[in-house]
Design an enzyme around this catalytic site. Structure first.
Site, PDB file in Angstrom:
ATOM      1  N   SER A   1      13.400  46.756  41.958  1.00 21.50           N
ATOM      2  CA  SER A   1      14.084  46.346  43.381  1.00 21.50           C
ATOM      3  C   SER A   1      13.145  45.407  44.279  1.00 21.50           C
ATOM      4  O   SER A   1      13.663  44.767  44.985  1.00 21.50           O
ATOM      5  CB  SER A   1      14.328  47.604  44.233  1.00 21.50           C
TER       6      SER A   1
ATOM      7  N   HIS B   1      10.422  46.492  49.442  1.00 22.78           N
ATOM      8  CA  HIS B   1      11.836  45.865  49.339  1.00 22.78           C
ATOM      9  C   HIS B   1      11.418  44.475  50.505  1.00 22.78           C
ATOM     10  O   HIS B   1      11.922  43.332  50.059  1.00 22.78           O
ATOM     11  CB  HIS B   1      12.743  46.573  49.963  1.00 22.78           C
TER      12      HIS B   1
END
Length: 224
Positions: free
Chosen positions: A122, A174
């Site tokens: 991610s 992220h």
């Protein structure tokens, strides 16, 4: 459309990255299970204590590890659709550099701000979101790119809100990947889409170099 143009437009790097992630996940399952601490340590999860003693390669390897079937399926489906939309616009090598660079940037941010063990693609996937957001800013006169960038921005904001209230999610990773992808996309540019002004690329390069120097200094200080 000629054969060369057809290959240029195929998401070859995306397919390769998905294949690598799947192979590594299968290997982790065969080694005892992707959630077992020993397996995670062996395969290269982000473990801050080990990075601090010099295992800096753990800033790269976590983007190829996943903690379960749901984890890898969600990330690989997202990677596929993002890759199909993004890779043809940047080209294979630029796309790969953005992916890897974003993953490293996200893992560095995670190292500084998230003490827990972490793994997953991610960080790099958020970098691809960042790269497409760059296209939306630099080429906002192109309606298709502008609309897709707005859609991706909505998805990013929803994910950030979910990350803030969810448990066990690496928000720092992220956001680090998102910023890394945005800046890298400006520096590498997207000749297939259009020209990026020299001053925009220059500002992005200065910001990127500055962040690299700060991160490098921080890594060295933590290793002392």
């Amino acid at each position: 459309m000629g054969l060369t143009e057809t290959w240029r437009n195929k998401p070859l790097v995306t397919d390769l990255l998905i294949a690598i992630n799947v192979v590594v996940f299968i290997a982790m399952v065969l080694a005892g299970g992707p959630t077992k601490p020993q397996v995670l340590m062996t395969f290269g999860a982000k473990i801050n204590q080990l990075i601090s003693v010099g295992q800096w390669w753990r800033l790269i390897t976590p983007m190829f590890l996943h903690l379960g079937v749901q984890h890898i399926v969600l990330n690989m489906v997202t990677l596929y659709f993002l890759g199909v939309a993004t890779e043809p616009l940047f080209g294979h090598w630029r796309f790969l550099l953005i992916y890897l660079g974003s993953g490293i940037a996200g893992n560095i941010a995670s190292y500084f701000f998230t003490p827990a063990v972490s793994a997953g693609a991610s960080t790099a996937i958020f970098g691809l979101f960042g790269a497409y957001l760059m296209l939306g800013v630099a080429f906002r006169e192109q309606p298709g790119i502008r609309q897709t960038a707005r859609t991706f921005l909505t998805l990013v904001l929803l994910n950030v809100v979910f990350d803030m209230f969810g448990s066990g999610i690496d928000l720092a990773g992220h956001l680090g990947g998102l910023v890394g992808g945005f800046l890298l996309a400006y520096v590498l540019a997207a000749p297939r889409v259009g020209r990026v002004s020299w001053w925009q690329r220059g500002l992005a390069a200065v910001a990127l170099v500055g962040l690299v120097l700060i991160a490098g200094y921080g890594l060295m200080m933590k290793a002392v």
